[in-house]
Design an enzyme around this catalytic site. Structure first.
Site, PDB file in Angstrom:
ATOM      1  N   GLU A  92       0.830  -1.203   0.000  1.00 42.58           N
ATOM      2  CA  GLU A  92       0.000   0.000   0.000  1.00 42.58           C
ATOM      3  C   GLU A  92       0.866   1.255   0.000  1.00 42.58           C
ATOM      4  O   GLU A  92       1.971   1.258   0.556  1.00 42.58           O
ATOM      5  CB  GLU A  92      -0.923   0.012   1.225  1.00 42.58           C
ATOM      6  CG  GLU A  92      -2.012  -1.037   1.156  1.00 42.58           C
ATOM      7  CD  GLU A  92      -2.880  -1.102   2.405  1.00 42.58           C
ATOM      8  OE1 GLU A  92      -4.056  -1.489   2.267  1.00 42.58           O
ATOM      9  OE2 GLU A  92      -2.377  -0.791   3.504  1.00 42.58           O
ATOM     10  N   CYS A 105       3.374   8.656   0.512  1.00 40.51           N
ATOM     11  CA  CYS A 105       4.042   7.766   1.452  1.00 40.51           C
ATOM     12  C   CYS A 105       4.202   6.418   0.776  1.00 40.51           C
ATOM     13  O   CYS A 105       3.209   5.764   0.439  1.00 40.51           O
ATOM     14  CB  CYS A 105       3.199   7.658   2.719  1.00 40.51           C
ATOM     15  SG  CYS A 105       3.862   6.543   3.969  1.00 40.51           S
ATOM     16  N   CYS A 112       6.703  -6.522   7.020  1.00 42.47           N
ATOM     17  CA  CYS A 112       7.848  -6.023   7.790  1.00 42.47           C
ATOM     18  C   CYS A 112       8.245  -7.080   8.806  1.00 42.47           C
ATOM     19  O   CYS A 112       7.384  -7.738   9.407  1.00 42.47           O
ATOM     20  CB  CYS A 112       7.485  -4.720   8.496  1.00 42.47           C
ATOM     21  SG  CYS A 112       8.880  -3.948   9.365  1.00 42.47           S
ATOM     22  N   CYS A 116       7.306  -4.125  15.437  1.00 42.58           N
ATOM     23  CA  CYS A 116       6.978  -3.060  16.391  1.00 42.58           C
ATOM     24  C   CYS A 116       5.544  -3.260  16.887  1.00 42.58           C
ATOM     25  O   CYS A 116       4.626  -3.469  16.099  1.00 42.58           O
ATOM     26  CB  CYS A 116       7.134  -1.692  15.743  1.00 42.58           C
ATOM     27  SG  CYS A 116       8.837  -1.329  15.220  1.00 42.58           S
ATOM     28  N   CYS A 119       2.419  -1.224  15.487  1.00 42.92           N
ATOM     29  CA  CYS A 119       2.291  -1.072  14.030  1.00 42.92           C
ATOM     30  C   CYS A 119       1.575  -2.283  13.437  1.00 42.92           C
ATOM     31  O   CYS A 119       2.004  -3.426  13.609  1.00 42.92           O
ATOM     32  CB  CYS A 119       3.673  -0.913  13.401  1.00 42.92           C
ATOM     33  SG  CYS A 119       3.639  -0.696  11.606  1.00 42.92           S
ATOM     34  N   CYS A 334      -0.801   6.612  10.040  1.00 45.60           N
ATOM     35  CA  CYS A 334       0.491   6.068  10.462  1.00 45.60           C
ATOM     36  C   CYS A 334       0.302   4.792  11.270  1.00 45.60           C
ATOM     37  O   CYS A 334      -0.447   4.765  12.244  1.00 45.60           O
ATOM     38  CB  CYS A 334       1.226   7.128  11.283  1.00 45.60           C
ATOM     39  SG  CYS A 334       2.848   6.624  11.855  1.00 45.60           S
TER      40      CYS A 334
END
Length: 351
Positions: A92, A105, A112, A116, A119, A334
């Site tokens: 995305e 962005c 990933c 974290c 996230c 975010c």
């Protein structure tokens, strides 16, 4: 020979590839202009090239490396693009329009591996690194969106993945994105965000002048390791030492991103500690109230608590900006990117 992805090539590499086709190097500059300045979607649009050369290029290369599967638009104008990669993975990108600029962005990995805790991207696991072509193509594809009201003015590597974990492909993408003969973004308009992979961070400082943003989110090693496992490998002291030594041009500062988690890292004491650990770093701080997503144990602080945290930083003469959440309703804010679009038909769009 296997077809190549044309957007993997910097201009010198494209010149070398064109010569393998028996053509002179100036043909590469023509191709480069068509790909990036004109942003063509088909080699048939390159009418100043001979039919024979176009046929060679079409046979030997792929112009695009991904396809738009879906576009969601929030009431504030933020758009989330779901891209399908040729191997069936999804990524995305998010377009954020403002009065004075339009920021895209972009992602550097499918998924990933860093995990974290705040996230959503980390929850989908790591699929693979993106190629240079797949990174650059996000920009080209969004630029082609005929419904855009303004051109992209700024780029941020803050989408899915850790850019410095895909260092070589990302650096090559930056070279293409900032090439005056290509997409021609100023390095002052390109920002790379990282959790702080220290060896690659030091290398970036030597090899690229783009803006740097550090995902910090805690002021002590115990909490940061709890929130961000990477801190076990590169603890705060080592990361901040690399930031103090980072070669910044005049008037540039490192941006430190700090997601505010209610009752976790948002106390006045932690604000004062943030001031202390950033001493000696040319820094500014982006305060980001947590954007909730399903299954997360965290919440966003109250406005009063957010402003109280900011006030501590400002009284210490540290620039601190509260970043307004954009695209929350479409999962584009975010920490919310997770490419949850597999159920949609690849060629459908939802505007």
């Amino acid at each position: 020979m296997e077809p190549v992805f044309i957007k993997n090539f910097t201009l010198p590499e494209l010149e070398a590839w064109v010569q393998t086709l028996g053509e002179r190097s100036f043909r590469a500059r023509q191709l480069y202009r068509h790909v990036y300045v004109r942003n063509v979607s088909s080699w048939d649009q390159c009418t100043d090239l001979s039919r024979a050369f176009r046929a060679q290029v079409e046979f030997g290369s792929f112009l695009d490396s991904l396809d738009i599967s879906r576009i969601d638009e929030a009431t504030d104008g933020t758009r989330k693009y779901l891209f399908r990669l040729r191997d069936g993975n999804y990524i995305e990108s998010v377009l954020i329009p403002d009065e004075s600029r339009c920021t895209l962005c972009i992602s550097s990995q499918a998924g990933c591996a860093l995990g974290c805790k705040f996230c959503l991207t980390g929850s989908m696991g790591f699929k693979r690194n993106l190629s240079t072509a797949e990174i650059v193509d996000q920009v080209c594809q969004v630029q082609r969106d005929a419904t855009l009201r303004s051109r992209i003015t700024s780029l941020v590597f803050m989408g899915m993945g850790e850019p410095l974990a895909n260092y070589d492909a990302v650096l090559r993408a930056i070279q293409i994105l900032t090439d005056p003969n290509g997409l021609a973004f100023s390095h002052r308009r390109v920002t790379l965000s990282t959790v702080g992979l220290v060896p690659q961070l030091r290398k970036l400082g030597r090899e690229s002048p783009v803006n740097l943003a550090i995902s910090l989110h805690a002021t002590d090693d115990a909490l940061r390791s709890e929130l961000m496992p990477v801190n076990n490998t590169y603890p705060l002291g080592e990361l901040l030492a690399a930031c103090r030594e980072y070669p910044l041009p005049p008037r540039k500062r490192i941006t430190f991103e700090y997601i505010l988690l209610d009752g976790k890292n948002d106390s006045p004491k932690q604000a004062r500690e943030l001031v202390r650990i950033l001493h000696g770093v040319r820094a500014k701080v982006n305060l980001i109230p947590f954007n909730p997503h399903p299954g997360s144990p965290f919440g966003a602080p109250s406005e009063a608590r957010i402003y109280s945290f900011q006030e501590v930083l400002q009284k210490a003469l540290l620039t601190a900006i509260i970043r307004k959440s954009r695209g929350n309703e479409i999962g584009a804010a975010c920490g919310q990117l997770a490419a949850r679009g597999f159920e949609f038909e690849p060629e459908t769009e939802n505007r």
